[in-house]
Design a protein around this motif. Structure first.
Motif, PDB file in Angstrom:
ATOM      1  N   CYS A  58     -49.125  18.772 -11.428  1.00 54.35           N
ATOM      2  CA  CYS A  58     -48.034  18.712 -10.385  1.00 54.35           C
ATOM      3  C   CYS A  58     -48.795  18.048  -9.214  1.00 54.35           C
ATOM      4  O   CYS A  58     -49.937  18.228  -8.899  1.00 54.35           O
TER       5      CYS A  58
ATOM      6  N   GLY B 139     -39.385  22.215  -6.226  1.00 54.16           N
ATOM      7  CA  GLY B 139     -39.879  21.751  -7.168  1.00 54.16           C
ATOM      8  C   GLY B 139     -38.972  20.900  -7.998  1.00 54.16           C
ATOM      9  O   GLY B 139     -38.088  21.119  -8.232  1.00 54.16           O
TER      10      GLY B 139
ATOM     11  N   LYS C 179     -38.960  18.056 -11.916  1.00 56.66           N
ATOM     12  CA  LYS C 179     -39.510  17.655 -13.142  1.00 56.66           C
ATOM     13  C   LYS C 179     -38.958  16.571 -13.348  1.00 56.66           C
ATOM     14  O   LYS C 179     -37.571  16.399 -13.435  1.00 56.66           O
TER      15      LYS C 179
ATOM     16  N   GLU D  24     -44.489  16.967 -12.961  1.00 52.37           N
ATOM     17  CA  GLU D  24     -43.829  17.919 -11.833  1.00 52.37           C
ATOM     18  C   GLU D  24     -44.453  17.611 -10.607  1.00 52.37           C
ATOM     19  O   GLU D  24     -45.577  17.363 -10.524  1.00 52.37           O
TER      20      GLU D  24
END
Length: 103
Positions: free
Chosen positions: A4, A55, A57, A63
């Motif tokens: 991330c 968030g 992806k 991510e």
């Protein structure tokens, strides 16, 4: 390896049915360290609302957490609605969440 990364001053790029995010990125993506450099994601596969931001992806499984949107005059805000709509499509419906908690 997908980890991330954080994106600040993000703006949304939308062309056809494809959404990408660009902004100042902090973190490690495929072994490359980003420390505030401008970076653009690959096409966004899924998005969700997170406690700290949005968030996302991308199609390669990377991510990102979007912590702020670009608010400068002339920024590309035309497609923010597309990203927010995508994030709401991937939320767990409230009735399913309640059923899971009751079992």
């Amino acid at each position: 390896m997908a980890l991330c990364a954080l994106i600040y001053e993000a703006y949304v790029l939308n062309k056809g049915n494809e959404i990408d995010i660009a902004g100042l990125t902090y973190g490690i993506i495929d072994g490359k360290e980003f420390d505030g450099e401008l970076h653009q994601t690959l096409h966004i596969l899924s998005a969700w609302i997170d406690d700290m931001g949005i968030g996302v992806k991308d199609i390669q499984g990377h991510e990102y957490l979007i912590l702020s949107l670009d608010d400068k005059p002339g920024a590309l805000f035309d497609s923010v609605h597309a990203l927010l709509a995508l994030s709401f499509l991937h939320e767990e419906p409230a009735c399913e969440a309640e059923d899971g908690a009751a079992s």
